[in-house]
Scaffold this motif. Structure first.
Motif, PDB file in Angstrom:
ATOM      1  N   UNK A  83      11.179  99.963   7.951  1.00  0.00           N
ATOM      2  CA  UNK A  83      10.624  98.910   8.795  1.00  0.00           C
ATOM      3  C   UNK A  83      11.766  97.946   9.082  1.00  0.00           C
ATOM      4  N   UNK A  84      12.266  97.958  10.306  1.00  0.00           N
ATOM      5  CA  UNK A  84      13.446  97.157  10.662  1.00  0.00           C
ATOM      6  C   UNK A  84      13.089  95.785  11.209  1.00  0.00           C
ATOM      7  N   UNK A  85      11.789  95.432  11.210  1.00  0.00           N
ATOM      8  CA  UNK A  85      11.387  94.126  11.721  1.00  0.00           C
ATOM      9  C   UNK A  85      11.942  93.013  10.831  1.00  0.00           C
ATOM     10  N   UNK A  86      12.134  91.857  11.410  1.00  0.00           N
ATOM     11  CA  UNK A  86      12.762  90.745  10.693  1.00  0.00           C
ATOM     12  C   UNK A  86      11.787  90.105   9.729  1.00  0.00           C
ATOM     13  N   UNK A  87      12.086  90.226   8.445  1.00  0.00           N
ATOM     14  CA  UNK A  87      11.295  89.602   7.394  1.00  0.00           C
ATOM     15  C   UNK A  87      12.258  88.925   6.431  1.00  0.00           C
ATOM     16  N   UNK A  88      12.229  87.629   6.385  1.00  0.00           N
ATOM     17  CA  UNK A  88      13.149  86.890   5.537  1.00  0.00           C
ATOM     18  C   UNK A  88      12.391  85.869   4.712  1.00  0.00           C
ATOM     19  N   UNK A  89      13.022  85.412   3.649  1.00  0.00           N
ATOM     20  CA  UNK A  89      12.418  84.426   2.765  1.00  0.00           C
ATOM     21  C   UNK A  89      12.507  83.036   3.386  1.00  0.00           C
ATOM     22  N   UNK A  90      11.423  82.261   3.358  1.00  0.00           N
ATOM     23  CA  UNK A  90      11.476  80.907   3.928  1.00  0.00           C
ATOM     24  C   UNK A  90      12.199  79.914   3.030  1.00  0.00           C
ATOM     25  N   UNK A  91      12.352  80.240   1.743  1.00  0.00           N
ATOM     26  CA  UNK A  91      12.913  79.241   0.818  1.00  0.00           C
ATOM     27  C   UNK A  91      14.078  79.752  -0.023  1.00  0.00           C
ATOM     28  N   UNK A  92      14.350  81.064  -0.024  1.00  0.00           N
ATOM     29  CA  UNK A  92      15.486  81.607  -0.775  1.00  0.00           C
ATOM     30  C   UNK A  92      16.582  81.973   0.212  1.00  0.00           C
ATOM     31  N   UNK A  93      17.750  81.356   0.059  1.00  0.00           N
ATOM     32  CA  UNK A  93      18.841  81.597   0.999  1.00  0.00           C
ATOM     33  C   UNK A  93      20.086  82.039   0.253  1.00  0.00           C
ATOM     34  N   UNK A  94      20.993  82.656   0.983  1.00  0.00           N
ATOM     35  CA  UNK A  94      22.299  83.002   0.440  1.00  0.00           C
ATOM     36  C   UNK A  94      23.093  81.727   0.225  1.00  0.00           C
ATOM     37  N   UNK A  95      24.203  81.829  -0.479  1.00  0.00           N
ATOM     38  CA  UNK A  95      24.979  80.629  -0.791  1.00  0.00           C
ATOM     39  C   UNK A  95      25.535  79.966   0.459  1.00  0.00           C
ATOM     40  N   UNK A  96      25.601  80.722   1.571  1.00  0.00           N
ATOM     41  CA  UNK A  96      26.046  80.138   2.834  1.00  0.00           C
ATOM     42  C   UNK A  96      24.911  79.595   3.679  1.00  0.00           C
ATOM     43  N   UNK A  97      23.665  79.736   3.223  1.00  0.00           N
ATOM     44  CA  UNK A  97      22.524  79.162   3.918  1.00  0.00           C
ATOM     45  C   UNK A  97      21.674  80.142   4.700  1.00  0.00           C
TER      46      UNK A  97
END
Length: 457
Positions: free
Chosen positions: A71-85
């Motif tokens: 499933x290539x749809x965009x699903x990202x965490x709203x509150x967990x980010x990489x160290x660059x944001x």
């Protein structure tokens, strides 16, 4: 007259022999050489035209394979980010065929293999028969010299690392990110790092951002860039000493269909590592640096390297200087860990603490990934081929992975996609993969807590 007849008969016999010889020769199996074609018999325009004829069809086939698997749809965490944001991708993204995550773990490896439902088979390159270095649009938009005319990058940007990752130095942890939000290149490395590094480290960094000829990026007629190219730099893939998701094919294996796709690993924390290269087991960062220039840049073909312009570093100064800079690239800081590399119980959440307990217990992750850097500096064979058949898929043979180095897990949320070939797009996919391969039978809450722990490493 008799003489003429004899000559005609001899001529006919000779002609028959030649025809039969040619037919016999044509039926001989094609020899698959270990070497690439050194002396091209066609020019750049014809090579480009031939590649462009197959580009669209190959891309369509590859994307069909990816969409069938993931499933290539965009699903990202709203509150967990990489160290660059950048928000981290969430999953699992792998698609299950006719089963569920709860049901598939009840099957034996042989049953999964027979049914053909293993969700994490080896991942082919965008055009596996062609291979070469391939860079994501988030990098080529900044560095257009890295655009290939014959291939487009295949993975969506939301499952890739930060385009401009932070740089942390072991020598100056007080400074935090020293990149100043810039992608480090030959144009800006000096103004940013002059005064922070010693002269050897600064020279090493200069070499790391200097372009040198590579198989697809060079000045010869069989390049894969429209214009002749000076080549690529180490930091074109290892952006800011980390990674940007660029990928290529491992140089060690032949024939082509058996070669493995390889994701660019992070250079953060190489000072604590004792093995380099996901499968090569090179013993020092100096060995790795020299190997990349002499062979890996040219698909492991030293004859091709001689043609295209291999840059042979001097071991005692140049290689040493590059290694000295790489050795001060630090992992991103983590505020929830104590001095032993374990979670500080006063700072960690309940889910993170439970995830740590699973990591060190039922999950058996600690067997290879030991604190404080979560690696054992060794190599292991997971024998994942127990779960899938030896068959062709999109130009790649689904063969054995073999021995793979234990990558450090510190800062792992910054480095998607995962596993040596990027077949696991998210940390959830990583947990599902190991739950299957190690036959752990983790419950859903246990898998969720394990992901929570991985996110804070």
């Amino acid at each position: 007259m008799n003489q003429l007849k004899k000559k005609l008969i001899c001529f006919c016999i000779l002609l028959i022999v030649i025809i039969n010889f040619d037919a016999s020769f044509a039926q001989q199996p094609k020899i698959v050489s270990s070497y690439g074609p050194i002396n091209q018999d066609v020019g750049f325009d014809q090579i480009k035209a031939d590649r462009m004829k197959v580009k669209a069809d190959r891309a369509k086939e590859h994307m069909s394979m990816l969409n069938n698997r993931y499933d290539l749809s965009k699903k990202t965490s709203p509150d967990i980010v990489m160290s660059g944001g950048k928000p981290i991708p969430v999953g699992p993204t792998a698609k299950l065929q006719g089963t569920s995550w709860l049901e598939i773990v009840k099957l034996t490896p042989e049953q999964i293999k027979t049914k053909g439902i293993f969700p994490y088979k080896p991942l082919p390159f965008a055009d596996h028969a062609e291979g070469g270095m391939l860079f994501p649009p988030m990098i080529t938009s900044v560095l257009p010299r890295l655009v290939r005319f014959d291939l487009d990058f295949d993975l969506p940007e939301h499952i890739l690392p930060d385009a401009i990752p932070p740089i942390y130095l072991t020598t100056r942890p007080d400074l935090g990110d020293v990149s100043k939000g810039q992608l480090i290149t030959i144009d800006n490395y000096y103004e940013i790092f002059n005064g922070l590094l010693n002269p050897k480290q600064l020279e090493g960094l200069r070499l790391l951002v200097t372009q040198f000829p590579q198989q697809q990026f060079n000045a010869t007629e069989d390049r894969r860039t429209d214009r002749p190219s000076l080549g690529v730099s180490c930091f074109d893939c290892h952006a800011n000493g980390h990674t940007n998701g660029a990928n290529h094919l491992v140089g060690d294996i032949r024939p082509q269909v058996f070669r493995h796709r390889i994701e660019t690993p992070s250079l953060r924390g190489v000072n604590i590592q004792r093995l380099f290269g996901s499968q090569r087991a090179l013993k020092t960062i100096e060995d790795f640096t020299e190997f990349e220039q002499r062979a890996a840049y040219f698909d492991g073909d030293h004859a091709m390297a001689a043609k295209k312009g291999v840059n042979v570093f001097e071991r005692g100064s140049q290689v040493h200087f590059m290694a000295e800079f790489m050795a001060i690239l630090a992992f991103p800081p983590s505020s929830k860990f104590d001095i032993y590399g374990g979670l500080d119980k006063t700072k960690a959440s309940k889910a993170e603490l439970q995830g740590e307990a699973i990591f060190n217990g039922k999950g058996r992750c600690v067997s290879c990934h030991t604190a404080p850097y979560y690696t054992d500096n060794s190599m292991h064979d997971l024998k994942a081929e127990r779960f899938y058949k030896l068959e062709m898929d999109n130009g790649m043979m689904m063969a054995h992975d073999g021995m793979i180095k234990t990558f450090p897990l510190r800062g792992i949320k910054d480095s998607p996609p995962y596993i040596h070939d990027g077949r696991c797009f998210t940390l959830e996919d990583v947990v599902e993969y190991f739950n299957l391969v190690q036959e752990l039978h983790l419950a859903t809450p246990e898998k969720q807590n394990l992901v929570a722990f991985l996110r804070v490493l």
